[in-house]
Design a protein around this motif. Structure first.
Motif, mmCIF file in Angstrom:
data_model
loop_
_atom_site.group_PDB
_atom_site.id
_atom_site.type_symbol
_atom_site.label_atom_id
_atom_site.label_comp_id
_atom_site.label_asym_id
_atom_site.label_seq_id
_atom_site.Cartn_x
_atom_site.Cartn_y
_atom_site.Cartn_z
ATOM 1 N N GLY A 121 0.810 -1.046 -0.047
ATOM 2 C CA GLY A 121 0.171 -0.072 -0.101
ATOM 3 C C GLY A 121 0.953 1.362 -0.031
ATOM 4 O O GLY A 121 0.250 2.418 -0.175
ATOM 5 N N ALA A 122 2.006 1.215 0.124
ATOM 6 C CA ALA A 122 3.043 2.223 0.183
ATOM 7 C C ALA A 122 3.168 2.886 -1.379
ATOM 8 O O ALA A 122 3.643 3.862 -1.654
ATOM 9 N N ILE A 123 2.760 1.918 -2.129
ATOM 10 C CA ILE A 123 2.919 2.218 -3.500
ATOM 11 C C ILE A 123 4.169 2.627 -3.993
ATOM 12 O O ILE A 123 4.609 3.606 -4.443
ATOM 13 N N GLY A 136 -1.438 12.176 -3.718
ATOM 14 C CA GLY A 136 -0.565 11.977 -2.507
ATOM 15 C C GLY A 136 -0.284 10.413 -2.307
ATOM 16 O O GLY A 136 0.696 10.216 -1.505
ATOM 17 N N ILE A 137 -0.838 9.542 -2.454
ATOM 18 C CA ILE A 137 -0.824 8.150 -2.429
ATOM 19 C C ILE A 137 0.097 7.629 -3.395
ATOM 20 O O ILE A 137 0.506 6.640 -3.437
ATOM 21 N N SER A 138 0.320 8.416 -4.423
ATOM 22 C CA SER A 138 0.877 7.692 -5.577
ATOM 23 C C SER A 138 2.508 7.646 -5.664
ATOM 24 O O SER A 138 3.190 7.985 -4.989
ATOM 25 N N MET A 152 6.787 10.177 2.963
ATOM 26 C CA MET A 152 5.827 9.849 4.037
ATOM 27 C C MET A 152 5.528 8.244 3.898
ATOM 28 O O MET A 152 5.225 7.484 4.671
ATOM 29 N N HIS A 153 5.399 8.006 2.412
ATOM 30 C CA HIS A 153 5.364 6.461 2.394
ATOM 31 C C HIS A 153 6.575 5.547 2.969
ATOM 32 O O HIS A 153 6.046 4.703 3.681
ATOM 33 N N ALA A 154 7.597 5.996 2.867
ATOM 34 C CA ALA A 154 8.819 5.288 3.391
ATOM 35 C C ALA A 154 8.478 5.179 4.952
ATOM 36 O O ALA A 154 8.451 4.155 5.601
HETATM 37 NA NA NA Z 1 2.002 5.504 -1.083
#
Ligand code: NA
Ligand code: NA
Ligand code: NA
Lengths: 362, 117, 362, 117, 362, 117
Positions: A140-142, A321-323, A347-349
């Motif tokens: 989900g961290a894409i 934001g999620i991509s 943020m993903h990391a």
């Molecule tokens: Na993400």
């Protein structure tokens, strides 16, 4: 020894060929087709596909422990070196000034978390142990390297399906997102024009940023240190402006070689024996779900911000934001329109590694 | 305590932590930009203005510029997915896009020398 | 497990933070500041500083044995691979024709030795064991890779302080030398103009030189073989003119990557625990002294040659004899005005390794 | 025998060895240059003369030259510490410096093709 | 310890110098001379020569197990990584369209086999064990990396002489072939003009080719998988056109570094002790023979095809069928007139590995 | 069974296998080219025509071309063994050679941008 005893030896390749191999080879060709014809993450899907091809040629020996792929796996995946080197290169390609110009956008990075944790919970509900569930959640961290880094750490046995899910879905974003966007936002909302007039960011700020982030995140979330610090190192090499050579090396030699080897070795783990099982199908399913959750969460988050800001923010950026951040191999030109994505890797990391940390704790 | 409960707890804690970190980061960025706000002017050599300024230079430099530009443009054309991606957003974002493309062209121009040296 | 038991887990980063860490992080930021703002050896001080930052983030794991830095340390420092690869690259950037045009200048290289041996004696007087004293003395070689190579061989426990001293002082030469120059030479001497009209050097001589030097020095001082031979290999790749590809690889990919990793891993050894002790302070002191001795010796040597030559040699070039050769990262343009420095690495490396050898013998 | 004595012995031996090696090297260099003195003229393509000679070439080549020069110059400007370093010596050395810079420009010019090929 | 006890220590380099070392150093200088003055395979003979020089400097330590060369040997030769990486790069430089345009030329690749097997038989007749004989036979593949790959696998003890034979003879082709050509073909035959009007090859075919070949050969001759697959991977990276970065990395960074290290480490195995023996002389002899056999076989094969085609094929291209493919270091321009050679590596590698396989079976 | 006999058997088998594989490959290639024959036109950007087509472009691009050409030519000259190699065959092969050189020049031209970007 006579011919009779030699023949089986000569034909051992065909004799050891299984239906599973045939299926995986088809998959490999499919991945390479997507990479070449549809240009979906070619820098990764092409090597992954080729590695998968090698993994399913019986007796080829390339993917044996002492084979080239085994050697590269020990050198770069077990040691987590390849994903980290890719992060150095990515960091050297990112431009943080848009984020620094409008810090509140950082909040959008949080949206990505819903996908991670939602998937994590579901994975556990399905019955995956915590370490595996956490690794699956990180899809989900894409973000390919993050997924691979965490999976290699917590559940190397799931590395192949997780990597494949992360990269193939990451590349499906253009197909996954638009319908959800149309569904969750009104035409009026989508039409909102945001004034893009960031205040100029001083060189000082750009140089201080990576150092400070490394320090702060490192102290708050030690487990996030490796990914964050390498990302920031790359960025520091670039913005400092005094080590052009190193910055170039990170943006070219280092990331290219690491990407090629990473893809090959990941693909080489896709042998029919290890890949064709229920878990893989579940992971692919959960991964797709994670992406959906991410998008929805991002959009709702965007709508919230849009309302709070008195409709001066376009909710669509929530989906941004999620991509995924621009993969190493994309042409520089492509990076240009990713500027709003760049900002959120951080943020993903973080999310990825927080999940990883907590999962590993127990 | 069931796995699921643990998972929920992880989620609560993990997301709490991430939100905390993100908000902290937000403040840091605000602070950082505010402190360094005095001295603006980031790397002018990287910004388009330079082009103009340089055109004034001797012919050789102009030639160099011309080529770099031609190549930059050519790249823009060759670059496979240069048209807006399927997820391309409203024109405000395209503006940002162009800004960065200009930025990159500028960068390319003054990277040139290093590359050759 | 409940929240009470999780909190310390979540805050473990901060809980493990020590004053020593704080001090070292300040040092790290200082090093990076010097690198970026003052452009002092940025290609090395920036990575070293960043590595130092990582080494002082508790529980970050980057600098653990199985962490990325640990992996790189085993791959490139224990094996002495990184300094040697840097030498290949440096060799490919050096131009020996000025030295071949005026061979007597080779004598100036000897001046550097006084610093090495003077420091060696002092270090022993202070009470360092021979192997450590030798490694410290080599700081007087004023040549980063040499110092690191010898320290890694004789006294790896002192690697961090020695590397820091070598590189930070090397970059202080512009501050250290001028006053001593003014002090030790008369205006008249400094005004001496030397006629720089070297006879043209044939390609043949330039190509034969690295081979012969490798052979002769290798037989005379086997311990000097690694450094000398890699330096000469790089130079041979360049002057031969038939392996443009390899020469370019040495001048770019190889040296850039080795430099980046070398800096990071050296910095990563600067953990508060290992770095903050008396020895470090003594080494920093001795290193500074070594540089002073080098300069003085070089100048006196220069004066001697000046007198012997009937004042046709400018004693200032004596100071050049001891100075650092162009570091890998410097822009090609910078190298130009280093031509007189280029010529002396050879002797530095020799001196360094002779000291190292003798030290290790006992 | 005290450590200090050993150290002094090392110094004596070490420096003796180094001086011996250096002097040997000196002779070797003298010999080497003397032997190879007959065939002078190294790699003319690398030396400035080539520039002149090349200007005579077709326009395309002149254009290439122009650009390369512009870039070379630009690099000279961008190159941070291009002004004489604090330790810069008397003009004789600056002469040498310029010689090498020219040499490098020349080199850069005829490296070009390799780089692109 | 006093001076008396130190002197032998100081002179140990000279004291350990043997006549064998002197002879090998002469060989090293000869190899480097050929590389620089005659431009014979410089990218390989120069590093090999230099490595040989290092291997014969007593006590230099570079070629010891823990020395740089030892480290590189373990990293890239024992693992067969270097030759395989070279193949990736070579593949990225090859253009298969001429072969696809006139598939029947593939037959010419078979000619190379006569050299391999002829030599194999002779080697056994002389009394070499099968594994060694097979490795020697592969010299007949006239393809450096293949020879090194097979030798490293089957008979690492013969690596040095086989590599030297493979590369030095490969570079002697211009001297070996012409006389045989004149001898075996009539002027009329040599004058035959072949119409070179290939039908345009679609991008699709060029992209599918490497995948299909990897698959088919991999299944038929598993032992050929490593070489073929890496060659095809490189080619795929190039022709796919979507991974410019990776293709460039393969054509530059990867192959250059691998070539440099390969050459050095191979040369470093040429120590007097290990190299100066009867086997070496026999291998050099057999290698030369293999090349002769290849050429003759190729020409006769060419004549056969010429006759069968009603004299519309020039028998000289038969000699091309056996020849070496363009070595990594050659200038792109040189590749141009190798187009007909390019096409046959595939078969060489296959032949090489088939022999290797069968040899290893028994 | 003597080693020699084994060797002969290996030879028989090995060469048989290789010939089989080569012939199989031959068929595959024929099949492959036949299937894909419909869609011809490989990467026009790589082929000489582009040059002409491009000359029409704006001056900057022409300049870029000029330079690239100059460099390409220069390379051809510098390239040590550019004259036909000792094994050079009859003119039909030289024709092929030139074709590929053109091909390469074309390639170089449109690689340029990537290289610089
Ligand atoms: Na993400
Ligand atoms: Na020195
Ligand atoms: Na062959």
């Amino acid at each position: 020894m006579d011919l009779a005893s030699l023949l089986p030896e000569l034909l051992k390749g065909i004799l050891h060929f299984t239906w599973g191999n045939a299926l995986m080879i088809t998959t490999a060709l499919a991945l390479m087709y997507l990479a070449v014809a549809k240009e979906i993450e070619p820098v990764l899907l092409l090597p992954i596909g080729f590695g998968c091809l090698l993994a399913n040629i019986p007796m080829g020996g390339m993917t044996a422990a002492e084979g080239m792929m085994g050697v590269l796996y020990d050198a770069g995946i077990s040691t987590e070196l390849f994903p980290l080197l890719i992060f150095v290169g990515v960091g050297a390609m990112i431009d943080f000034s848009p984020l620094l110009a409008q810090p509140k956008m950082a909040l959008l990075g949080a949206a990505g978390q819903f996908g991670i944790f939602g998937t994590l919970i579901l994975a556990i509900a399905i019955g995956f142990p915590l370490n595996q569930a956490a690794s699956i959640g990180v899809i989900g961290a894409i973000d390919g390297p993050t997924s691979i880094f965490v999976a290699a750490k917590l559940a190397p046995e799931l590395l192949a399906p997780i990597a494949v899910a992360a990269y193939s879905y990451m590349s499906l974003i253009p197909i996954i997102q638009p319908p959800l966007m149309k569904l969750l936002t009104t035409k009026k909302e989508r039409m909102i024009r945001m004034d893009y007039m960031p205040k100029p960011i001083s060189q000082k700020a750009l140089i201080a940023f990576p150092m400070i982030v490394t320090l702060v995140i490192g102290l708050l979330i030690p487990e996030a240190t490796p990914l964050i610090s390498m990302l920031m190192l790359g960025n520091l090499l670039k913005v400092s402006g005094v080590v052009e050579r190193l910055s170039k090396a990170a943006q070219n030699e280092i990331i290219n070689i690491a990407t090629l080897f990473l893809g090959l070795t990941i693909g080489a783990t896709m042998s029919a024996a290890g890949f064709l099982n229920l878990a893989t199908i579940q992971i692919l399913g959960l991964g797709l779900l994670a992406f959906g959750l991410d998008t929805v969460a991002g959009l709702l988050f965007g709508k919230l911000m849009s309302v709070l800001s008195g409709h001066r923010i376009n909710p669509l950026i929530g989906a941004a934001g999620i991509s995924a951040f621009p993969m190493a191999g994309r042409l520089a030109a492509k990076v240009a329109n990713d500027e709003d994505f760049d900002n959120f890797i951080l943020m993903h990391a973080m999310g990825a590694n927080t999940a990883g940390q907590l999962g590993s704790v127990m | 305590m069931s796995n699921l409960m643990i998972a929920l707890e992880i989620t609560a804690l993990g997301m709490g932590l991430v939100f905390a970190a993100i908000i902290l980061l937000w403040w840091i960025m605000v602070l950082l930009t505010w402190i360094t706000a005095e001295k603006e002017s980031t790397a002018p050599p990287l910004s388009p203005p330079r082009l103009g300024e340089m055109q004034g230079g001797d012919n050789a430099r102009v030639a160099a510029l011309a080529v770099a530009f031609a190549l930059a443009q050519q790249e823009m054309e060759n670059a496979h997915p240069l048209s807006d991606p399927p997820t391309a957003l409203v024109s405000a974002w395209q503006l940002g896009m162009r800004t960065q493309q200009l930025y990159q062209k500028g960068e390319r121009l003054n990277r040139q020398p290093r590359k050759i040296g």
